[in-house]
Design a protein around this motif. Structure first.
Motif, PDB file in Angstrom:
ATOM      1  N   LYS A 157      63.247  30.802  72.016  1.00 19.40           N
ATOM      2  CA  LYS A 157      62.016  31.180  71.690  1.00 19.40           C
ATOM      3  C   LYS A 157      61.947  30.602  70.157  1.00 19.40           C
ATOM      4  CE  LYS A 157      60.692  34.841  74.438  1.00 19.40           C
ATOM      5  NZ  LYS A 157      60.765  36.426  74.500  1.00 19.40           N
ATOM      6  N   LYS A 158      63.042  30.817  69.344  1.00 19.40           N
ATOM      7  CA  LYS A 158      63.159  30.438  67.781  1.00 19.40           C
ATOM      8  C   LYS A 158      62.825  29.087  67.871  1.00 19.40           C
ATOM      9  CE  LYS A 158      64.073  30.982  63.452  1.00 19.40           C
ATOM     10  NZ  LYS A 158      63.284  31.653  62.522  1.00 19.40           N
ATOM     11  N   ASN A 159      63.485  28.268  68.893  1.00 16.04           N
ATOM     12  CA  ASN A 159      63.586  26.793  68.815  1.00 16.04           C
ATOM     13  C   ASN A 159      61.954  26.181  69.287  1.00 16.04           C
ATOM     14  OD1 ASN A 159      65.874  25.140  67.817  1.00 16.04           O
ATOM     15  ND2 ASN A 159      66.987  26.899  68.944  1.00 16.04           N
ATOM     16  N   GLU A 160      61.310  27.256  69.897  1.00 17.12           N
ATOM     17  CA  GLU A 160      60.059  26.739  70.574  1.00 17.12           C
ATOM     18  C   GLU A 160      59.939  25.611  71.537  1.00 17.12           C
ATOM     19  OE1 GLU A 160      57.236  26.063  67.102  1.00 17.12           O
ATOM     20  OE2 GLU A 160      57.598  28.135  66.274  1.00 17.12           O
ATOM     21  N   LYS A 218      59.647  23.891  74.591  1.00 21.67           N
ATOM     22  CA  LYS A 218      58.351  23.768  75.782  1.00 21.67           C
ATOM     23  C   LYS A 218      58.478  22.444  76.391  1.00 21.67           C
ATOM     24  CE  LYS A 218      55.320  27.540  74.252  1.00 21.67           C
ATOM     25  NZ  LYS A 218      54.206  28.092  73.819  1.00 21.67           N
ATOM     26  N   TYR A 246      59.387  32.560  78.575  1.00 20.43           N
ATOM     27  CA  TYR A 246      58.242  33.348  77.896  1.00 20.43           C
ATOM     28  C   TYR A 246      57.393  34.332  78.602  1.00 20.43           C
ATOM     29  CZ  TYR A 246      59.099  29.139  74.509  1.00 20.43           C
ATOM     30  OH  TYR A 246      59.757  28.397  73.823  1.00 20.43           O
TER      31      TYR A 246
END
Ligand SMILES: Cc1ncc(COP(=O)(O)O)c(C=O)c1O
Length: 304
Positions: free
Chosen positions: A87-90, A92, A304
């Protein structure tokens, strides 16, 4: 080109990748003491799906036990750590995670059972490891696969990849794409970082774990997909090198390699260049990764 994401995980913290460094005295650097797993995450259009997270955890945990590497993560903590890091690296998009347990100790002796072993993780946007449009020309290596009584093969230990690197370098320097190991008994094992499957008469054959191969998570996935989706049973039996070009199809499987077909062994081409099984498997695997086959959704963990 593979792009590295900006954050790594090391010493219990998420940190910019440029700070994720180790001292040159550490046993991981000096002796290659550590073990790892490589895992993929796929974007399914709505969420990022980790593929067989718990199986990767179990293999890493087992490796840590075999090697006496300290790994104080139960599965929920491991899973949370990974998710927060991703998540910190986002992320997607499709990505590949390297999850490494390394011996951070700077004491000089090459030994395990150190109190300060550490978990280090980084992420890249690896698409294809091999050029997926071309079948591989493979060289049977002059280097023999490490025996299980030298280094436990299921541990995926960092240092044992010197064996892979030597064989791969030899193959590449002679114009081949990949190497194929034999073990001490002359039985076919695996590639530098992938398992082997062979297809003939609607049957699949793959070397048994007892022939010194890694218990690949893709190998297990492929055995399941072949049986359930293509009605092809897999025999786990010793393969001898002179049998190889008698098969209709040969392909490698692995997290990085996915499904990669083989065109020739030691310059001898397979009888046909058609790869129908490998193609069907690649598509099944891709649909599995992207949550399009509900019967395999238990292999996926959404981030997510
Ligand atoms: C030596 C070796 N064999 C096989 C594999 C395939 O294993 P998996 O499908 O778990 O990635 C790998 C890659 O991890 C490997 O390094």
């Amino acid at each position: 080109m593979s792009q590295t994401f900006p954050y790594a995980f090391i010493r219990g913290e998420i940190t910019p990748i440029e700070n994720a460094t180790v001292p040159i005295q550490c046993k991981a650097f000096q002796y290659g003491l550590g073990c790892y797993t490589g895992m993929r995450a796929h974007w399914d259009g709505e969420n990022l799906q980790l593929f067989r997270l718990e199986d990767h955890y179990k293999r890493l945990k087992n490796a840590a036990e075999k090697l006496n590497i300290y790994f104080p993560y139960d599965f929920p903590k491991f899973s949370e750590t990974l998710k927060n890091f991703i998540k910190k690296n986002e992320v997607k998009e499709d990505a590949y995670l390297r999850i490494n347990l390394y011996c951070a100790s700077t004491q000089m002796t090459p030994r395990f059972n150190n109190p300060d072993d550490d978990l280090a993780i980084y992420l890249i946007s690896l698409k294809d490891y091999f050029n997926s449009s071309q079948a591989l020309n493979v060289r049977i290596s002059d280097y023999i696969r490490i025996d299980n009584d030298m280094i436990p093969i299921e541990a995926k230990s960092t240092g044992s990849y010197i064996n892979s690197a030597l064989a791969k370098t030899q193959a590449l320097s002679e114009g081949y794409d990949e190497c194929l190991f034999l073990n001490r008994e002359g039985h076919v094992c695996e590639a530098s970082g992938a398992n082997l499957f062979a297809i003939k008469n609607n049957t699949s054959t793959t070397p048994p774990l007892s022939d010194n191969i890694l218990n690949g998570i893709t190998r297990d996935t492929v055995i399941t997909l072949l049986k359930n989706e293509l009605n092809i049973e897999t025999q786990e039996r010793t393969i001898l090198p002179n049998e190889l070009t008698e098969f209709e199809e040969l392909f490698f499987t692995g997290t990085a390699a996915k499904i990669t077909s083989i065109a020739s062994i030691n310059k001898a081409p397979l009888k046909s260049s058609d790869t129908p099984t490998a193609q069907k498997l690649q598509s099944l695997l891709d649909n599995t990764f992207r949550n399009k086959l509900p019967q395999y959704s238990h292999w996926l963990t959404p981030v997510y």
